[in-house]
Every structure is written in structure tokens, then in C-alpha cells.
Enzyme design. Structure first.
Site, short mmCIF file in Angstrom:
data_model
loop_
_atom_site.label_atom_id
_atom_site.label_comp_id
_atom_site.label_asym_id
_atom_site.label_seq_id
_atom_site.Cartn_x
_atom_site.Cartn_y
_atom_site.Cartn_z
N GLN A 52 0.85 -1.20 0.00
CA GLN A 52 0.00 0.00 0.00
C GLN A 52 0.88 1.24 0.00
O GLN A 52 0.38 2.35 -0.07
CB GLN A 52 -0.89 0.00 1.25
CG GLN A 52 -1.85 -1.17 1.30
CD GLN A 52 -2.54 -1.27 2.66
OE1 GLN A 52 -3.51 -0.59 2.94
NE2 GLN A 52 -2.04 -2.14 3.51
N HIS A 95 -1.73 1.23 -4.17
CA HIS A 95 -2.03 2.66 -4.01
C HIS A 95 -1.13 3.54 -4.87
O HIS A 95 -1.04 4.75 -4.64
CB HIS A 95 -1.94 3.06 -2.53
CG HIS A 95 -3.04 2.46 -1.70
ND1 HIS A 95 -3.06 2.46 -0.34
CD2 HIS A 95 -4.19 1.83 -2.07
CE1 HIS A 95 -4.17 1.85 0.11
NE2 HIS A 95 -4.86 1.46 -0.93
N ASN A 113 3.86 -7.04 13.31
CA ASN A 113 3.41 -5.68 13.63
C ASN A 113 3.64 -5.47 15.12
O ASN A 113 3.14 -6.27 15.93
CB ASN A 113 1.91 -5.56 13.28
CG ASN A 113 1.39 -4.14 13.40
OD1 ASN A 113 1.73 -3.43 14.34
ND2 ASN A 113 0.56 -3.74 12.46
P1 OAD Z 1 -1.65 2.62 9.07
O1 OAD Z 1 -1.00 3.88 9.47
O2 OAD Z 1 -3.13 2.52 9.14
O3 OAD Z 1 -1.05 1.43 9.95
C1 OAD Z 1 0.33 1.31 10.15
C2 OAD Z 1 0.59 0.04 10.92
O4 OAD Z 1 1.99 -0.14 11.00
C3 OAD Z 1 0.05 0.04 12.34
O5 OAD Z 1 -0.69 -1.15 12.55
C4 OAD Z 1 1.31 0.04 13.21
O6 OAD Z 1 1.15 -0.72 14.39
C5 OAD Z 1 2.30 -0.62 12.28
N1 OAD Z 1 3.71 -0.27 12.53
C6 OAD Z 1 4.23 0.89 13.01
N2 OAD Z 1 5.58 0.80 13.04
C7 OAD Z 1 5.93 -0.41 12.56
C8 OAD Z 1 7.16 -1.10 12.33
N3 OAD Z 1 8.32 -0.53 12.58
N4 OAD Z 1 7.10 -2.36 11.82
C9 OAD Z 1 5.92 -2.94 11.53
N5 OAD Z 1 4.73 -2.35 11.73
C10 OAD Z 1 4.72 -1.10 12.24
O7 OAD Z 1 -1.10 2.25 7.61
P2 OAD Z 1 -1.70 1.26 6.51
O8 OAD Z 1 -2.30 0.06 7.13
O9 OAD Z 1 -0.65 1.07 5.50
O10 OAD Z 1 -4.13 4.89 1.88
O11 OAD Z 1 -2.85 2.17 5.91
C11 OAD Z 1 -3.40 1.84 4.72
C12 OAD Z 1 -3.74 3.05 3.93
O12 OAD Z 1 -4.33 4.06 4.76
C13 OAD Z 1 -2.57 3.78 3.32
O13 OAD Z 1 -2.04 3.17 2.18
C14 OAD Z 1 -3.21 5.11 2.97
C15 OAD Z 1 -3.94 5.34 4.26
O14 OAD Z 1 -5.09 6.14 4.17
C16 OAD Z 1 -4.30 5.85 0.97
O15 OAD Z 1 -3.71 6.91 1.04
C17 OAD Z 1 -5.29 5.51 -0.08
#
Ligand code: OAD
Length: 272
Positions: free
Chosen positions: A108, A126, A238
Site C-alpha cells: 500500500q 495505491h 506488527n
Molecule cells: P496505518 O497507518 O493505518 O497502519 C500502520 C501500521 O503499522 C500500524 O498497525 C502500526 O502498528 C504498524 N507499525 C508501526 N511501526 C511499525 C514497524 N516498525 N514495523 C511494523 N509495523 C509497524 O497504515 P496502513 O495500514 O498502510 O491509503 O494504511 C493503509 C492506507 O491508509 C494507506 O495506504 C493510505 C492510508 O489512508 C491511501 O492513502 C489511499
């Protein structure tokens, strides 16, 4: 690896028997490259309303009303993306591809760091921030991340008045028709990219790594479900949450930049 050595060993054992693994990645994978996630405390959606910048019409309205309001965020994005480099988690995914364990990365993230780390079979659902799309003829062109940022920064320094048209002029012109371009990324309300192939590889994989995602945004959050439905093992990495507890075989609550290299080392027969 703290108290999670057993889970890391289980993940390594599953992956060492895989030849068709797929990784589904979210913003957490790039967190250790210095790129803010969206929903963690202090994340992007904590600081700015997604409705103001996350949809095409919201962004245009905000730029028309008060372009200067977005300037600090814009400069922060330029700084962050200029300084970011792939982290050990990205490199471990490239290693897993080299080892013929990982087939495809579905991400993403739009930051280009998976390619820069060396993964070659990539589905960017994305889009990619450094591929520009013409608003008139839809032609796309990929740019070098750092060169593009340098060019934008130079033009930004020459702007005297920040408004929607001066900010639009920062992007390169279309090399086919000369019209305005925008980053070829998916905003809310827009269709995700390469979705049929993302479902196909999810349904065909033997193991799915679910990495650094909150699992809140669909359709990306369906990929692990699709993989599980077809019998794949599910490994979630995660540090703070597992968005897919009912289908998870192994959950590792550790940063991807630490857990993935440890898994690769174990598969290679080296101590974690
Ligand atoms: P989120 O910001 O929703 O989630 C990030 C995740 O990464 C959380 O569950 C954290 O716990 C985890 N995290 C943080 N640091 C980490 C690390 N060092 N190693 C592993 N995990 C870690 O991001 P996404 O799930 O990617 O879409 O969100 C999806 C979409 O929401 C994005 O692509 C974007 C956003 O709106 C669009 O812009 C269309």
C-alpha cells in the site's frame, strides 16, 4: 529477539518450506525509514483531516481556499521522502525474493522503497508517488525519487505566491502532450491499481506475510482473507496490533525491520 524467538523460528520454518510466498505491506514497513504511518499516534491522519487532502475534490478545495495551509505538510513530505532509504525490513524482503521463497510484494506504500531495496515483482495497489500521470492524456512517466524532489524544491524556491496554479506548476509537464501531471497515487474515492493481479497472487500463495498494516483500508485488507481462504499460512508482523487474529498462524509483535532480517538469518542457517 526478546521474548519472540519461538514465533520467529516458527515463521522461518514456514517460510523455508514456501516457494510462492506473498507479502502484503502497509505503512509500518517504511516506519523505520523515517516515513510516518497514517494511524499511529502522531501519524499523518492525526495531524491533518483526510477529507481535506485525501480525496481529489477535498485537496482541490483546500488548495483553492488556503494553499499556504498545506505548505508545511508539503515541505515535510519532500524532506521525508528525500531522506528516506530502504530499511533492513525492505532488504530482507528482497533477500526472500532472491532465495526464491517470496514471489510477490503487494504494497500500500507509494514511496518506491521496495524497488530500491531490490524486489522486482511488485504490486503497488495505491500507486507510486514518483510516477507522474498526465491529467489530460493519462500518460504516466516514472522519475528518479531524489532527482524529482530536487527539481520540485528548486521550483518551490522561486514561487512568490502559493496558490493552486503555482503549486500545480511544480510537477513536471507531460512528456507526451505538455499538460499538467500529478503523482500517480490512489486517493480516497479513486480505484486501487492492479487489483485483479493482487487477488490472483493472494489466492495462489502458500504463505502470506502481513506486514505493518492496520488492516483498516479495503480492498487491501481482503488480501490476507483471500490467501487464507485458499489455504495459505498467515504470518503477521506488527509491533502493536494484529488486525487479522482469526486467521493468523504466527503473530510476531516486533518491528518488521528487526523481525524480517532475523527470519532471513534463521532460514540461511545463521543465528538470529
Ligand atoms: P496505518 O497507518 O493505518 O497502519 C500502520 C501500521 O503499522 C500500524 O498497525 C502500526 O502498528 C504498524 N507499525 C508501526 N511501526 C511499525 C514497524 N516498525 N514495523 C511494523 N509495523 C509497524 O497504515 P496502513 O495500514 O498502510 O491509503 O494504511 C493503509 C492506507 O491508509 C494507506 O495506504 C493510505 C492510508 O489512508 C491511501 O492513502 C489511499
Amino acid at each position: 529477539m526478546g521474548g519472540w524467538a519461538k514465533e520467529i523460528e516458527e515463521a522461518a520454518s514456514i517460510l523455508s518450506r514456501s516457494t510462492q510466498a506473498v507479502a502484503t505491506c502497509g505503512a509500518g514497513v517504511s516506519a523505520e525509514s523515517g516515513i510516518s504511518t497514517f494511524r499511529d499516534e502522531g501519524g499523518i491522519w492525526d495531524r491533518i483531516d483526510p477529507m481535506e487532502v485525501g480525496t481529489p475534490s477535498g485537496l482541490i478545495n483546500t488548495l483553492e481556499r488556503d494553499a499556504e495551509k498545506l505548505l508545511p505538510l508539503f515541505i515535510e513530505i519532500l524532506d521525508t521522502f528525500e531522506q528516506a532509504e530502504p530499511n533492513p525490513g525492505h532488504f530482507a524482503l528482497a533477500d526472500l525474493e532472491d532465495m526464491e521463497i517470496l514471489k510477490t510484494v503487494i504494497t500500500q506504500n507509494t514511496d518506491n522503497l521496495h524497488q530500491e531495496a531490490g524486489n522486482t515483482d511488485l504490486i503497488e495497489v495505491h500507486g507510486n508517488m514518483f510516477r507522474m500521470k498526465c491529467l489530460a492524456c493519462y500518460q504516466t512517466k516514472k522519475y528518479d525519487r531524489k532527482k524529482l524532489i530536487e527539481e520540485i524544491r528548486e521550483k518551490l524556491g522561486q514561487i512568490r505566491e502559493y496558490n493552486i496554479s503555482t503549486l500545480a506548476s511544480l510537477a513536471p509537464r507531460c512528456n507526451m502532450c505538455g499538460f499538467i501531471t500529478r503523482p500517480d497515487v490512489v486517493m480516497f474515492s479513486e480505484a486501487v491499481q492492479d487489483l485483479p493481479r493482487a487477488y490472483k497472487v493472494s489466492g495462489e500463495c502458500d504463505t502470506m506475510l502481513v506486514l505493518g498494516t492496520s488492516g483498516v483500508v479495503y480492498p487491501a485488507a481482503y488480501f490476507p482473507m483471500e490467501a487464507r481462504k485458499k489455504g495459505a499460512k498467515i504470518i503477521v508482523i506488527n509491533p502493536t496490533e494484529n488486525a487479522f487474529p482469526s486467521i493468523t498462524d504466527v503473530y510476531i509483535p516486533v518491528k518488521t525491520g528487526e523481525a524480517l532480517p532475523a527470519i532471513v538469518n534463521l532460514i540461511r542457517g545463521e543465528a538470529a
